[in-house]
Design a protein around this motif. Structure first.
Motif, PDB file in Angstrom:
ATOM      1  N   THR A 104       0.983  -1.150  -0.122  1.00  0.00           N
ATOM      2  CA  THR A 104       0.296  -0.032  -0.126  1.00  0.00           C
ATOM      3  C   THR A 104       0.995   1.237   0.250  1.00  0.00           C
ATOM      4  O   THR A 104       1.653   1.744   0.723  1.00  0.00           O
ATOM      5  N   ASP A 135      -2.441   3.830  -4.872  1.00  0.00           N
ATOM      6  CA  ASP A 135      -2.440   2.354  -4.754  1.00  0.00           C
ATOM      7  C   ASP A 135      -3.817   1.447  -5.215  1.00  0.00           C
ATOM      8  O   ASP A 135      -4.331   2.405  -6.189  1.00  0.00           O
ATOM      9  N   ASP A 137      -6.899  -1.400  -4.680  1.00  0.00           N
ATOM     10  CA  ASP A 137      -6.827  -2.863  -2.784  1.00  0.00           C
ATOM     11  C   ASP A 137      -6.174  -3.977  -4.214  1.00  0.00           C
ATOM     12  O   ASP A 137      -7.076  -4.877  -4.687  1.00  0.00           O
ATOM     13  N   GLN A 138      -6.016  -4.403  -3.227  1.00  0.00           N
ATOM     14  CA  GLN A 138      -4.903  -5.964  -2.949  1.00  0.00           C
ATOM     15  C   GLN A 138      -6.026  -7.051  -3.417  1.00  0.00           C
ATOM     16  O   GLN A 138      -7.271  -6.841  -1.968  1.00  0.00           O
ATOM     17  N   ASP A 170      -3.613  -6.298   2.162  1.00  0.00           N
ATOM     18  CA  ASP A 170      -3.950  -5.391   2.576  1.00  0.00           C
ATOM     19  C   ASP A 170      -4.571  -5.070   3.364  1.00  0.00           C
ATOM     20  O   ASP A 170      -5.246  -4.234   3.784  1.00  0.00           O
TER      21      ASP A 170
END
Length: 442
Positions: A104, A135, A137-138, A170
């Motif tokens: 992140t 970033d 979002d995983q 994350d």
């Protein structure tokens, strides 16, 4: 002009971006440089920001090499002997890349500064370009152990996969999930999860839609951890009725972190047909013997035995379950051929009316077991048998421990009025004419 745009990778190493592929470099009257620096001079994040240059072509980049100081954010480029041309230096600076190694990354825009020193020790101006950092979002990841879980229709529910894992780079918790029969679904197929421990499963609750084969799981407030979600998936079971259509079911596992769904991870459940005993139509007819031992009758010479999950059986029972008369009713099986009946043996309990057949080592095949059950006989040893129709029940257990249904057939019992028997002593009785009368045969 403008900015370079960096986007963090999703469950992969981030792809570096070129900082400034349109940079230009000039130096009036001189054709060579001594060194150059590319520095992160705005919003530098030590430990994650990386500048890099790789010399992949001596024609394009001469002998320029780069060295990066991760603690200061400064990339230093040098040409041994100052032999790289101005054009090669410009190509090298245009090839410098930025990446962020954090899962992140800090989202602040980075300022990148370029400066060079020529072979006359003259330092250039400092030119800057920005790199925006985005970033990602995983996506959560679910993995199964793969392979196949075998299930016999009508048997107790089985765990679909006891080795599911859930991870998220994350997020330490997940909001929801689904377990669905995404392939081969048949009416009656059932998925089940029961939360029996808040330690193991957090606050995960489940609801199954029997018409679609989809189980929805939720964690109120997204408080259940990745480990608890993995435990919940491990505990999901599959079951189906004994009449379930054999074949493979594809079971798909998905979690959602509140934004992103994982890619579905799958496991195969192979639904196999249970052992099935099918009796023939009608009844068998027993008639008591007339002054001789009664002739046993085969109960069901048309009985059929099948099994979708095993090729051999271990045991079977043939029982008088209706109108049993202890002391007169007898069931029997005699193994007269190892080819026909394998190693099947039998034992009859006259007190219960149960004939038990066994195959040591479960070696007898389905065909041999069918032949044995076809050959089971009934007789009544009473001179005057009770004429109530007997109900005979057949059941078998295969070598995997799966029990069949119970099939029944009836045997009608007919009494026979015993023919009276008169016997003489044989021989000759002598009589003299005119004498007193003599007994013919005493």
């Amino acid at each position: 002009s403008g900015s370079a745009a960096f986007v963090a990778g999703d469950n992969t190493a981030s792809v570096p971006v070129v900082v400034d592929s349109g940079l230009t470099l000039t130096d009036a009257g001189r054709g060579a440089l001594q060194s150059a620096t590319v520095s992160i001079t705005g919003n530098f994040h030590a430990g994650e920001d990386v500048l890099a240059f790789t010399n992949t072509n001596a024609t394009t980049f001469g002998n320029i090499v780069g060295s990066y100081n991760a603690s200061t954010g400064v990339l230093t480029l040098a040409s041994s002997g100052g032999t790289a041309t101005l054009a090669q230096w410009q190509s090298a600076l245009e090839s410098v890349t930025y990446t962020d190694t954090a899962v992140t990354p800090g989202a602040a825009t980075r300022t990148i500064s370029f400066a060079v020193i020529d072979d006359n020790n003259a330092t250039s101006n400092t030119a800057t370009r920005t790199v925006t950092v985005q970033d990602t979002d995983q996506t959560p990841i679910v993995t199964t152990t793969g392979g196949t879980t075998n299930y016999v229709g009508g048997a107790s529910a089985v765990a679909v996969d006891g080795g599911v894992t859930v991870s998220d780079r994350d997020n330490t918790a997940q909001a929801s999930g689904t377990v669905s029969i995404s392939g081969g679904f048949n009416s009656g197929d059932t998925l089940l999860f029961t939360n029996t421990s808040s330690v193991l499963f957090g606050n995960i609750a489940a609801s199954y839609n029997a018409s679609t084969g989809v189980m929805t799981l939720t964690s109120s407030g997204a408080t259940a951890t990745d480990a608890q979600w993995a435990n919940a998936f491990d505990a999901v079971t599959f079951s189906a009725s004994a009449s379930a259509t054999p074949g493979n079911r594809t079971i798909s596992f998905v979690v959602n972190d509140g934004t992103e769904n994982s890619v579905a991870a799958t496991k195969t459940v192979a639904v196999q047909g249970p052992p099935i005993v099918t009796s023939g139509a009608g009844s068998s007819a027993f008639v008591a013997g007339d002054n001789v031992a009664s002739t046993p009758v085969a109960i069901d010479s048309g009985l059929n035995l099948t099994d979708g999950s095993a090729s051999t059986f271990s045991t079977a029972t043939v029982s008088i379950t209706g109108n049993f008369h202890s002391g007169e009713d007898v069931l029997a099986f005699t193994n007269t051929s190892s080819t026909t009946f394998g190693n099947i043996g039998a034992s009859y309990n006259a007190g219960t009316g149960v004939l038990t057949l066994t195959s040591s080592g479960s070696n007898a095949t389905t065909a041999q077991w069918q032949a044995a059950l076809d050959a089971v006989t009934y007789t009544d040893t009473a001179v005057t048998p009770n004429t109530a129709t007997r109900t005979i029940s057949f059941a078998a257990t295969d070598s995997n421990g799966n029990a069949s249904n119970t099939a029944t057939r009836t045997v009608t019992v007919a009494d026979t009025d015993q023919t009276p028997i008169l016997t003489t002593t044989g021989g000759t009785t002598n009589y003299v004419g005119g004498a007193s009368a003599v007994a013919v045969d005493g």
